[in-house]
Scaffold this motif. Structure first.
Motif, PDB file in Angstrom:
ATOM      1  N   ALA A  47       0.876  -1.066  -0.037  1.00 54.88           N
ATOM      2  CA  ALA A  47       0.043  -0.208  -0.075  1.00 54.88           C
ATOM      3  C   ALA A  47       0.888   1.231   0.046  1.00 54.88           C
ATOM      4  N   THR A  48       1.699   1.128   0.619  1.00 58.70           N
ATOM      5  CA  THR A  48       2.748   2.505   0.926  1.00 58.70           C
ATOM      6  C   THR A  48       3.629   2.723  -0.524  1.00 58.70           C
ATOM      7  N   LEU A  49       4.087   1.691  -1.263  1.00 61.52           N
ATOM      8  CA  LEU A  49       4.598   1.887  -2.386  1.00 61.52           C
ATOM      9  C   LEU A  49       3.682   2.181  -3.464  1.00 61.52           C
ATOM     10  N   ALA A  50       2.640   1.631  -3.274  1.00 60.33           N
ATOM     11  CA  ALA A  50       1.617   1.884  -4.486  1.00 60.33           C
ATOM     12  C   ALA A  50       1.091   3.209  -4.588  1.00 60.33           C
ATOM     13  N   ARG A  51       0.909   3.999  -3.227  1.00 55.57           N
ATOM     14  CA  ARG A  51       0.626   5.294  -3.048  1.00 55.57           C
ATOM     15  C   ARG A  51       1.933   6.264  -3.705  1.00 55.57           C
ATOM     16  N   LEU A  52       2.986   5.955  -3.151  1.00 52.29           N
ATOM     17  CA  LEU A  52       4.223   6.544  -3.663  1.00 52.29           C
ATOM     18  C   LEU A  52       4.162   6.464  -5.339  1.00 52.29           C
ATOM     19  N   ASP A  53       3.914   5.374  -6.007  1.00 52.60           N
ATOM     20  CA  ASP A  53       3.672   5.439  -7.395  1.00 52.60           C
ATOM     21  C   ASP A  53       2.645   6.180  -7.886  1.00 52.60           C
ATOM     22  N   THR A  54       1.577   6.365  -7.472  1.00 56.86           N
ATOM     23  CA  THR A  54       0.578   7.182  -7.684  1.00 56.86           C
ATOM     24  C   THR A  54       1.039   8.741  -7.735  1.00 56.86           C
ATOM     25  N   LEU A  55       1.907   8.934  -6.848  1.00 57.12           N
ATOM     26  CA  LEU A  55       2.524  10.286  -6.652  1.00 57.12           C
ATOM     27  C   LEU A  55       3.537  10.397  -7.892  1.00 57.12           C
ATOM     28  N   LEU A  56       4.244   9.494  -7.887  1.00 58.08           N
ATOM     29  CA  LEU A  56       5.134   9.495  -9.170  1.00 58.08           C
ATOM     30  C   LEU A  56       4.373   9.736 -10.521  1.00 58.08           C
ATOM     31  N   GLY A  57       3.318   9.138 -10.716  1.00 62.12           N
ATOM     32  CA  GLY A  57       2.520   9.333 -11.851  1.00 62.12           C
ATOM     33  C   GLY A  57       2.041  10.490 -12.099  1.00 62.12           C
ATOM     34  N   CYS A 102      14.121  17.957   3.499  1.00 59.73           N
ATOM     35  CA  CYS A 102      15.365  17.564   3.631  1.00 59.73           C
ATOM     36  C   CYS A 102      16.367  18.458   3.440  1.00 59.73           C
ATOM     37  N   HIS A 103      17.319  19.068   4.362  1.00 56.30           N
ATOM     38  CA  HIS A 103      18.242  20.024   4.151  1.00 56.30           C
ATOM     39  C   HIS A 103      18.847  20.088   2.854  1.00 56.30           C
ATOM     40  N   GLY A 104      19.033  20.951   1.832  1.00 56.87           N
ATOM     41  CA  GLY A 104      19.884  20.840   0.630  1.00 56.87           C
ATOM     42  C   GLY A 104      19.107  20.133  -0.401  1.00 56.87           C
ATOM     43  N   TRP A 105      18.293  19.543  -0.388  1.00 54.05           N
ATOM     44  CA  TRP A 105      17.551  18.816  -1.266  1.00 54.05           C
ATOM     45  C   TRP A 105      16.276  19.168  -1.918  1.00 54.05           C
ATOM     46  N   ALA A 106      16.135  19.423  -3.174  1.00 52.80           N
ATOM     47  CA  ALA A 106      14.993  19.610  -3.815  1.00 52.80           C
ATOM     48  C   ALA A 106      14.041  18.185  -3.833  1.00 52.80           C
ATOM     49  N   VAL A 107      12.923  18.263  -4.180  1.00 48.84           N
ATOM     50  CA  VAL A 107      12.095  17.018  -4.340  1.00 48.84           C
ATOM     51  C   VAL A 107      12.894  15.962  -5.212  1.00 48.84           C
ATOM     52  N   CYS A 108      13.419  16.360  -6.472  1.00 45.84           N
ATOM     53  CA  CYS A 108      14.227  15.260  -7.304  1.00 45.84           C
ATOM     54  C   CYS A 108      15.084  14.573  -6.554  1.00 45.84           C
ATOM     55  N   ASP A 109      15.925  15.348  -5.909  1.00 47.45           N
ATOM     56  CA  ASP A 109      17.007  15.039  -4.923  1.00 47.45           C
ATOM     57  C   ASP A 109      16.371  13.812  -3.929  1.00 47.45           C
ATOM     58  N   ALA A 149      21.702  15.080 -13.239  1.00 48.58           N
ATOM     59  CA  ALA A 149      22.386  14.133 -14.579  1.00 48.58           C
ATOM     60  C   ALA A 149      21.360  14.050 -15.579  1.00 48.58           C
ATOM     61  N   TYR A 150      20.056  13.955 -15.253  1.00 48.52           N
ATOM     62  CA  TYR A 150      18.917  13.950 -15.964  1.00 48.52           C
ATOM     63  C   TYR A 150      18.500  15.222 -16.626  1.00 48.52           C
ATOM     64  N   GLY A 151      18.369  15.229 -18.211  1.00 47.09           N
ATOM     65  CA  GLY A 151      18.109  16.203 -18.965  1.00 47.09           C
ATOM     66  C   GLY A 151      16.574  16.935 -18.244  1.00 47.09           C
ATOM     67  N   ARG A 152      15.893  16.382 -17.929  1.00 45.77           N
ATOM     68  CA  ARG A 152      14.989  17.051 -17.177  1.00 45.77           C
ATOM     69  C   ARG A 152      14.403  16.147 -15.784  1.00 45.77           C
ATOM     70  N   PRO A 153      14.010  16.925 -14.749  1.00 49.39           N
ATOM     71  CA  PRO A 153      13.864  16.209 -13.509  1.00 49.39           C
ATOM     72  C   PRO A 153      13.071  15.084 -13.746  1.00 49.39           C
ATOM     73  N   SER A 154      12.086  14.923 -14.697  1.00 47.86           N
ATOM     74  CA  SER A 154      11.181  13.802 -14.634  1.00 47.86           C
ATOM     75  C   SER A 154      11.769  12.434 -15.169  1.00 47.86           C
ATOM     76  N   GLY A 155      12.893  12.701 -15.811  1.00 45.94           N
ATOM     77  CA  GLY A 155      13.716  11.475 -16.427  1.00 45.94           C
ATOM     78  C   GLY A 155      14.124  10.506 -15.584  1.00 45.94           C
ATOM     79  N   LEU A 156      14.425  10.841 -14.135  1.00 46.72           N
ATOM     80  CA  LEU A 156      14.600   9.972 -13.238  1.00 46.72           C
ATOM     81  C   LEU A 156      13.504   8.835 -13.021  1.00 46.72           C
ATOM     82  N   LEU A 157      11.996   9.425 -13.210  1.00 50.71           N
ATOM     83  CA  LEU A 157      10.934   8.750 -13.059  1.00 50.71           C
ATOM     84  C   LEU A 157      11.110   7.360 -13.893  1.00 50.71           C
TER      85      LEU A 157
END
Length: 230
Positions: free
Chosen positions: A14-24, A37-44, A104-112
Motif C-alpha cells: 500500500a505504501t509503495l502503491a501510493r508513492l507510485d501514484t504520486l510519481l505518476g 530535507c536540508h539541501g535537497w529539492a524533491v527530485c534529489d 544528471a537527467y536532462g529533465r527532472p522527470s527523467g529520473l522517474l
C-alpha cells in the motif's frame, strides 16, 4: 518477536502503491520544489530514495540461516557515534551526491523512468517473499522486519516531498501506521502529546518538525531522544 510477514507485505505494498501514484502525477516543476530535507529539492529526495530501493532489492539475494540480530525498530539505532566532524562530512557528501545524481537527467522527470520500474520490481520481490532472515548493511533481519523498515523509509520520504506540494497524494495510512509503531517501540510507549496524528508523529519523530516547548514539557525526559529516527 519477528514482525509478521503478511501484514508487513500488505502495508508495504500500500505504501509503495501510493508513492507510485504520486510519481505518476508529479511534474518537472514540482520535482524542483524544495523538500523537507536540508539541501535537497524533491527530485534529489527521490534520487536518494531510488538508490535505497535498489539496495533493498539486492538484499533478497542475501538470505541467511543465521539468527536475526536486529528488528524493525532497533534497525534505526546506529552503532557507536562517529566524531561530529565525520557526521557533518558524511551528511554533506550525501547531500551533494544525490543532487548531482538527480541533476544528471536532462529533465527532472527523467529520473522517474528509472524509479518507477524499481518501485514495481520491489513490490514484486516483497509479494513473493517468504519467512526467514536476510543480511542487509552488516545486520541480519527477519524478512517481515526488513519489509517494515522500507515501508517506514518510503513513508517518511513521501512526507518530505509534500512540504510545498500538498496537492499531491499523501502517504498511505498503512505506511504511517508502521512509522508510528516503530516510534512507539523505540520510545517504549504509545503515549504521545495530545493532538498528534500519525503524520505529525512521523514528522516530529523523524526530526522534520521541531518539538514545541509545551510538547517537550509533556514528553519529559524522553524529549531528549527526538529525533528518534535517523
Amino acid at each position: 518477536m519477528p514482525y509478521p510477514l503478511p501484514p508487513a507485505k500488505d502495508a508495504f505494498d500500500a505504501t509503495l502503491a501510493r508513492l507510485d501514484t504520486l510519481l505518476g502525477e508529479i511534474t518537472d516543476q514540482q520535482l524542483l520544489a524544495p523538500s523537507r530535507c536540508h539541501g535537497w529539492a524533491v527530485c534529489d529526495v527521490l534520487a536518494h530514495l531510488h538508490l535505497g530501493l535498489q539496495e533493498a532489492i539486492t538484499a533478497f539475494a542475501y538470505r541467511v540461516d543465521t539468527p536475526a540480530d536486529t528488528d524493525f525498530a532497533q534497525y534505526w539505532r546506529g552503532g557507536p557515534a562517529d566524531p561530529p566532524t565525520a557526521d557533518r562530512d558524511a551528511e554533506i557528501a550525501q547531500i551533494r551526491f544525490a543532487r548531482l545524481l538527480a541533476s544528471a537527467y536532462g529533465r527532472p522527470s527523467g529520473l522517474l523512468r528509472h524509479l518507477r520500474p524499481t518501485v514495481d520490481a520491489l513490490r514484486r520481490f516483497v509479494a513473493a517473499a517468504d519467512d526467514g532472515q536476510l543480511a542487509f548493511q552488516q545486520r541480519v533481519l527477519p524478512v517481515g522486519d526488513f519489509v517494515v523498515t522500507w515501508a517506514v523509509e518510503v513513508a517518511i520520504h513521501h512526507l518530505d516531498v509534500l512540504v510545498e506540494l500538498p496537492e499531491l497524494p499523501e502517504p498511505a495510512p498503512d505506511g504511517l501506521a508502521l512509522v508510528a509503531a516503530t516510534l512507539d517501540r523505540l520510545r517504549g510507549t504509545s503515549d504521545r502529546p495530545g493532538g498528534w496524528d500519525e503524520t505529525t508523529y512521523a514528522l516530529k519523530g523523524a526530526g522534520r518538525l521541531p518539538l514545541s516547548d509545551a510538547e517537550r514539557a509533556e514528553l519529559g525526559a524522553t524529549a531528549e531522544r527526538f529525533p528518534i529516527l535517523g
